[in-house]
Design a protein around this motif. Structure first.
Motif, mmCIF file in Angstrom:
data_model
loop_
_atom_site.group_PDB
_atom_site.id
_atom_site.type_symbol
_atom_site.label_atom_id
_atom_site.label_comp_id
_atom_site.label_asym_id
_atom_site.label_seq_id
_atom_site.Cartn_x
_atom_site.Cartn_y
_atom_site.Cartn_z
ATOM 1 N N ASP A 44 0.819 -1.213 0.000
ATOM 2 C CA ASP A 44 0.000 0.000 0.000
ATOM 3 C C ASP A 44 0.855 1.265 0.000
ATOM 4 O O ASP A 44 0.349 2.353 0.279
ATOM 5 C CB ASP A 44 -0.932 0.013 1.219
ATOM 6 N N ASN A 45 2.142 1.106 -0.309
ATOM 7 C CA ASN A 45 3.065 2.254 -0.364
ATOM 8 C C ASN A 45 3.124 3.014 0.958
ATOM 9 O O ASN A 45 3.194 4.247 0.977
ATOM 10 C CB ASN A 45 2.685 3.205 -1.502
ATOM 11 N N ILE A 46 3.082 2.294 2.079
ATOM 12 C CA ILE A 46 3.244 2.897 3.395
ATOM 13 C C ILE A 46 4.729 2.810 3.756
ATOM 14 O O ILE A 46 5.267 1.706 3.909
ATOM 15 C CB ILE A 46 2.398 2.158 4.451
ATOM 16 N N PRO A 47 5.425 3.941 3.886
ATOM 17 C CA PRO A 47 6.884 3.888 4.057
ATOM 18 C C PRO A 47 7.347 3.323 5.393
ATOM 19 O O PRO A 47 8.321 2.573 5.453
ATOM 20 C CB PRO A 47 7.305 5.353 3.900
ATOM 21 N N GLY A 48 6.659 3.682 6.496
ATOM 22 C CA GLY A 48 7.119 3.243 7.806
ATOM 23 C C GLY A 48 8.498 3.798 8.113
ATOM 24 O O GLY A 48 8.918 4.829 7.581
ATOM 25 N N ILE A 49 9.223 3.101 8.991
ATOM 26 C CA ILE A 49 10.594 3.478 9.322
ATOM 27 C C ILE A 49 11.542 2.452 8.708
ATOM 28 O O ILE A 49 11.430 1.261 9.005
ATOM 29 C CB ILE A 49 10.799 3.533 10.847
ATOM 30 N N PRO A 50 12.453 2.879 7.840
ATOM 31 C CA PRO A 50 13.386 1.931 7.218
ATOM 32 C C PRO A 50 14.149 1.132 8.262
ATOM 33 O O PRO A 50 14.595 1.675 9.271
ATOM 34 C CB PRO A 50 14.330 2.853 6.430
ATOM 35 N N GLY A 51 14.259 -0.153 8.023
ATOM 36 C CA GLY A 51 15.007 -0.995 8.938
ATOM 37 C C GLY A 51 14.199 -1.556 10.086
ATOM 38 O O GLY A 51 14.693 -2.381 10.856
ATOM 39 N N VAL A 52 12.948 -1.120 10.227
ATOM 40 C CA VAL A 52 12.066 -1.633 11.279
ATOM 41 C C VAL A 52 11.098 -2.635 10.649
ATOM 42 O O VAL A 52 10.215 -2.269 9.877
ATOM 43 C CB VAL A 52 11.287 -0.508 11.976
ATOM 44 N N GLY A 53 11.291 -3.900 10.964
ATOM 45 C CA GLY A 53 10.429 -4.942 10.437
ATOM 46 C C GLY A 53 9.312 -5.298 11.394
ATOM 47 O O GLY A 53 9.162 -4.683 12.461
ATOM 48 N N PRO A 54 8.512 -6.298 11.052
ATOM 49 C CA PRO A 54 7.370 -6.682 11.894
ATOM 50 C C PRO A 54 7.764 -7.025 13.331
ATOM 51 O O PRO A 54 7.087 -6.586 14.274
ATOM 52 C CB PRO A 54 6.800 -7.897 11.164
ATOM 53 N N LYS A 55 8.801 -7.807 13.499
ATOM 54 C CA LYS A 55 9.188 -8.231 14.843
ATOM 55 C C LYS A 55 9.593 -7.041 15.703
ATOM 56 O O LYS A 55 9.178 -6.914 16.867
ATOM 57 C CB LYS A 55 10.338 -9.234 14.759
ATOM 58 N N THR A 56 10.392 -6.133 15.140
ATOM 59 C CA THR A 56 10.826 -4.953 15.889
ATOM 60 C C THR A 56 9.650 -4.033 16.179
ATOM 61 O O THR A 56 9.527 -3.489 17.286
ATOM 62 C CB THR A 56 11.892 -4.183 15.090
ATOM 63 N N VAL A 58 6.427 -4.802 16.490
ATOM 64 C CA VAL A 58 5.585 -5.388 17.537
ATOM 65 C C VAL A 58 6.255 -5.231 18.898
ATOM 66 O O VAL A 58 5.612 -4.882 19.902
ATOM 67 C CB VAL A 58 5.311 -6.879 17.240
ATOM 68 N N GLY A 59 7.561 -5.445 18.966
ATOM 69 C CA GLY A 59 8.280 -5.300 20.222
ATOM 70 C C GLY A 59 8.223 -3.884 20.768
ATOM 71 O O GLY A 59 8.059 -3.668 21.981
ATOM 72 N N LEU A 60 8.343 -2.895 19.884
ATOM 73 C CA LEU A 60 8.276 -1.494 20.317
ATOM 74 C C LEU A 60 6.888 -1.138 20.858
ATOM 75 O O LEU A 60 6.765 -0.447 21.877
ATOM 76 C CB LEU A 60 8.634 -0.572 19.148
ATOM 77 N N ILE A 61 5.845 -1.603 20.168
ATOM 78 C CA ILE A 61 4.485 -1.319 20.623
ATOM 79 C C ILE A 61 4.214 -2.017 21.950
ATOM 80 O O ILE A 61 3.578 -1.449 22.861
ATOM 81 C CB ILE A 61 3.459 -1.736 19.555
#
Length: 281
Positions: A44-56, A58-61
């Motif tokens: 969906d062309n959502i940039p997010g934060i480069p280098g932050v994947g699903p596991k990271t 979820v851990g941050l949240i």
């Protein structure tokens, strides 16, 4: 998603509730937006934060609770590259959060009673299914009280399918086609790969029970001159007649291979079939 809202998956028609969302994303429904804002979503062309994947993400949240707290406290509490990324791409994460948030206050006029499941209008549906050649659906829907809807044998339309043998006949057919609101078109070619395919023949139909085939590239038998046929179709593709086809993008590319542009393309029945039943292959 709320307690009274669930998601129907279009592929297998499974129903996703809060537990299914937690299993899929690693967070409960109310945390999905913030998680996607961190990890992004390339589909969906959502940039997010480069280098932050699903596991990271979820851990941050799980550690900080929400995106605002992650961005406010994360750079100081985390270490190394992650702390740098959270600080550098704060605005991009906030933008991503806005992009993945569904707008719930759109001005929609809707009468819920009109969406209630009702009995089918057999008198309208059976003739429609017959006209569209949905024979199985028509047979399934038809009931004894609907027998009068079926066309008597004496009134059935005589089918007329013909191979065009000369250019004068083709001119007459195309002239008639240009008076039609819409027609169906299909091609016979030398390859399933549209980029490599060359024309062998063109089929046209303006309605139930009629069809014309124009041979242009058969190895055996008579063909109409390819150049003369393409010249006429180049003019037809600039008409107001709407063209419908099955996987019509393939046919459009085949004509492009021969230098023609189908400007009056209107509808692809393959796309329509997917929209009606996206889970079916």
């Amino acid at each position: 998603m709320r307690d009274n809202v669930k998601i129907l998956h279009p592929k297998d028609f499974s129903i996703m509730d809060a537990a299914a969302v937690k299993e899929k994303f690693g967070v409960p429904p109310e945390k999905v937006i913030d998680t996607l804002a961190l990890m992004g979503d390339s589909s969906d062309n959502i940039p997010g934060i480069p280098g932050v994947g699903p596991k990271t993400a979820v851990g941050l949240i799980e550690e900080f609770g929400d995106l605002d707290t992650v961005l406010r406290e994360g750079p100081a509490k985390k270490k190394g590259k992650l702390a740098e990324l959270l600080a550098t791409y704060k605005d991009q994460a906030l933008l991503s959060q806005r992009l993945v948030t569904i707008e719930l206050h759109c001005p929609i006029e809707l009468n819920l009673d009109e969406l209630k499941l009702q009995k089918p209008n057999v008198d309208a549906l059976v003739p429609l299914y017959r006209r569209l050649e949905f024979r199985g659906l028509a047979d399934k829907l038809a009931a004894p009280q609907a027998e009068h809807l079926f066309t008597p044998e004496s009134e059935k339309q005589v089918s007329a399918y013909k191979t065009i043998r000369d250019l004068h006949e083709l001119d007459s057919i195309l002239k008639d086609m240009e008076t039609r609101h819409e027609i169906a078109l299909d091609t016979e070619t030398t390859s399933a790969n549209a980029i490599d395919a060359s024309l062998v023949g063109i089929s046209l139909s303006s309605g139930d029970g009629n069809g014309w085939y124009i041979p242009v590239g058969h190895i055996e038998g008579n063909n109409l001159p390819m150049a003369d046929v393409l010249k006429r179709f180049a003019q037809f593709f600039n008409s107001n007649t709407k063209i419908i086809g099955q996987n019509i993008k393939y046919d459009r590319q085949v004509f492009r291979n021969h230098g023609l542009h189908m400007d009056n393309l209107a509808f692809d029945t393959m796309i329509g079939a997917y929209l009606l039943d996206p889970g079916k292959r």
